[in-house]
Write a protein that holds these residues in place. Sequence first.
Motif, PDB file in Angstrom:
ATOM      1  N   GLU A  94       0.823  -1.206   0.000  1.00 42.94           N
ATOM      2  CA  GLU A  94       0.000   0.000   0.000  1.00 42.94           C
ATOM      3  C   GLU A  94       0.860   1.260   0.000  1.00 42.94           C
ATOM      4  O   GLU A  94       1.829   1.355   0.747  1.00 42.94           O
ATOM      5  CB  GLU A  94      -0.902   0.013   1.235  1.00 42.94           C
ATOM      6  CG  GLU A  94      -1.819  -1.195   1.313  1.00 42.94           C
ATOM      7  CD  GLU A  94      -2.579  -1.299   2.614  1.00 42.94           C
ATOM      8  OE1 GLU A  94      -3.683  -1.839   2.575  1.00 42.94           O
ATOM      9  OE2 GLU A  94      -2.066  -0.839   3.656  1.00 42.94           O
ATOM     10  N   THR A 118      -3.605   0.321  -3.485  1.00 43.01           N
ATOM     11  CA  THR A 118      -3.224  -0.994  -2.994  1.00 43.01           C
ATOM     12  C   THR A 118      -2.942  -1.916  -4.166  1.00 43.01           C
ATOM     13  O   THR A 118      -3.754  -2.025  -5.081  1.00 43.01           O
ATOM     14  CB  THR A 118      -4.362  -1.622  -2.155  1.00 43.01           C
ATOM     15  OG1 THR A 118      -4.661  -0.762  -1.064  1.00 43.01           O
ATOM     16  CG2 THR A 118      -3.970  -2.993  -1.627  1.00 43.01           C
ATOM     17  N   HIS A 143      -7.623   2.214  -0.898  1.00 37.89           N
ATOM     18  CA  HIS A 143      -7.905   2.042   0.523  1.00 37.89           C
ATOM     19  C   HIS A 143      -8.056   3.402   1.210  1.00 37.89           C
ATOM     20  O   HIS A 143      -7.553   4.416   0.735  1.00 37.89           O
ATOM     21  CB  HIS A 143      -6.802   1.216   1.214  1.00 37.89           C
ATOM     22  CG  HIS A 143      -5.450   1.849   1.128  1.00 37.89           C
ATOM     23  ND1 HIS A 143      -4.588   1.599   0.100  1.00 37.89           N
ATOM     24  CD2 HIS A 143      -4.816   2.738   1.931  1.00 37.89           C
ATOM     25  CE1 HIS A 143      -3.474   2.300   0.277  1.00 37.89           C
ATOM     26  NE2 HIS A 143      -3.595   2.997   1.382  1.00 37.89           N
ATOM     27  N   TYR A 145      -8.052   4.821   5.429  1.00 35.58           N
ATOM     28  CA  TYR A 145      -7.882   4.433   6.830  1.00 35.58           C
ATOM     29  C   TYR A 145      -7.781   5.661   7.717  1.00 35.58           C
ATOM     30  O   TYR A 145      -7.521   6.764   7.266  1.00 35.58           O
ATOM     31  CB  TYR A 145      -6.691   3.502   7.041  1.00 35.58           C
ATOM     32  CG  TYR A 145      -5.331   4.070   6.739  1.00 35.58           C
ATOM     33  CD1 TYR A 145      -4.593   4.719   7.711  1.00 35.58           C
ATOM     34  CD2 TYR A 145      -4.751   3.917   5.482  1.00 35.58           C
ATOM     35  CE1 TYR A 145      -3.329   5.213   7.446  1.00 35.58           C
ATOM     36  CE2 TYR A 145      -3.494   4.406   5.203  1.00 35.58           C
ATOM     37  CZ  TYR A 145      -2.788   5.055   6.187  1.00 35.58           C
ATOM     38  OH  TYR A 145      -1.538   5.548   5.920  1.00 35.58           O
ATOM     39  N   ALA A 163      -9.380   0.356   8.692  1.00 36.92           N
ATOM     40  CA  ALA A 163      -9.103   0.533   7.261  1.00 36.92           C
ATOM     41  C   ALA A 163     -10.152  -0.168   6.422  1.00 36.92           C
ATOM     42  O   ALA A 163     -10.746  -1.164   6.848  1.00 36.92           O
ATOM     43  CB  ALA A 163      -7.714  -0.019   6.933  1.00 36.92           C
ATOM     44  N   TRP A 164     -10.348   0.336   5.226  1.00 38.20           N
ATOM     45  CA  TRP A 164     -11.225  -0.268   4.233  1.00 38.20           C
ATOM     46  C   TRP A 164     -10.452  -0.329   2.921  1.00 38.20           C
ATOM     47  O   TRP A 164      -9.856   0.664   2.511  1.00 38.20           O
ATOM     48  CB  TRP A 164     -12.495   0.574   4.064  1.00 38.20           C
ATOM     49  CG  TRP A 164     -13.389   0.100   2.962  1.00 38.20           C
ATOM     50  CD1 TRP A 164     -14.291  -0.920   3.026  1.00 38.20           C
ATOM     51  CD2 TRP A 164     -13.452   0.618   1.640  1.00 38.20           C
ATOM     52  NE1 TRP A 164     -14.924  -1.054   1.812  1.00 38.20           N
ATOM     53  CE2 TRP A 164     -14.414  -0.118   0.939  1.00 38.20           C
ATOM     54  CE3 TRP A 164     -12.775   1.637   0.972  1.00 38.20           C
ATOM     55  CZ2 TRP A 164     -14.730   0.130  -0.389  1.00 38.20           C
ATOM     56  CZ3 TRP A 164     -13.089   1.879  -0.356  1.00 38.20           C
ATOM     57  CH2 TRP A 164     -14.047   1.135  -1.017  1.00 38.20           C
ATOM     58  N   THR A 165     -10.426  -1.493   2.290  1.00 32.11           N
ATOM     59  CA  THR A 165      -9.673  -1.700   1.057  1.00 32.11           C
ATOM     60  C   THR A 165     -10.563  -2.356   0.016  1.00 32.11           C
ATOM     61  O   THR A 165     -11.297  -3.284   0.317  1.00 32.11           O
ATOM     62  CB  THR A 165      -8.452  -2.608   1.317  1.00 32.11           C
ATOM     63  OG1 THR A 165      -7.647  -2.032   2.337  1.00 32.11           O
ATOM     64  CG2 THR A 165      -7.615  -2.797   0.075  1.00 32.11           C
TER      65      THR A 165
END
Length: 166
Positions: A94, A118, A143, A145, A163-165
């Motif tokens: 990332e 990412t 992503h 975060y 976090a969100w990816t």
Amino acid sequence: AVTGVQTCALPIYVAGFATVGNITFTAQDSFDAILGTHSGPVYGGGARVGLPWGGLFADVAAWRFRDTGERVFVFNGTPIPLGISTTIAITPIEVSAGWQFRLRKAPKLTPYVAAGYTSMRYEETSEFATGSENIDQNYGGYHLYGGAEYKITRWLGAAGEVAWTT
């Protein structure tokens, strides 16, 4: 996450960090069928460069998820275990840019938010599989975060993060 703190007196700094966490996959049915769960531990680390413009920073990080289950055949929506061991490994790299917020009333606490790109490597290997039956693919995504770091000492801090990816 455990983080290093500023390594020089200049407005630019470099800090290393280690990451320990948990991932939850949105493809719950697939991971539940193969691994028996759709979440698991992740481990990794990276580096942060603080830039001289307010709270701007850049991160480079990598982490890894790895678990073993078994191959399944899905018949009428029901997974049927095949008794063939399979290992799933996910390794993202990332690159992020973000902003740290300086709190005058709580100087040891630093909230932050960031976003970035990412590159996700997905590997799935099984016993008795040929090279064409195993999976080794890279996927690109994004992503977001945010979290907060608390400075324990001059050189050590602890942070919590969500976090969100894609």
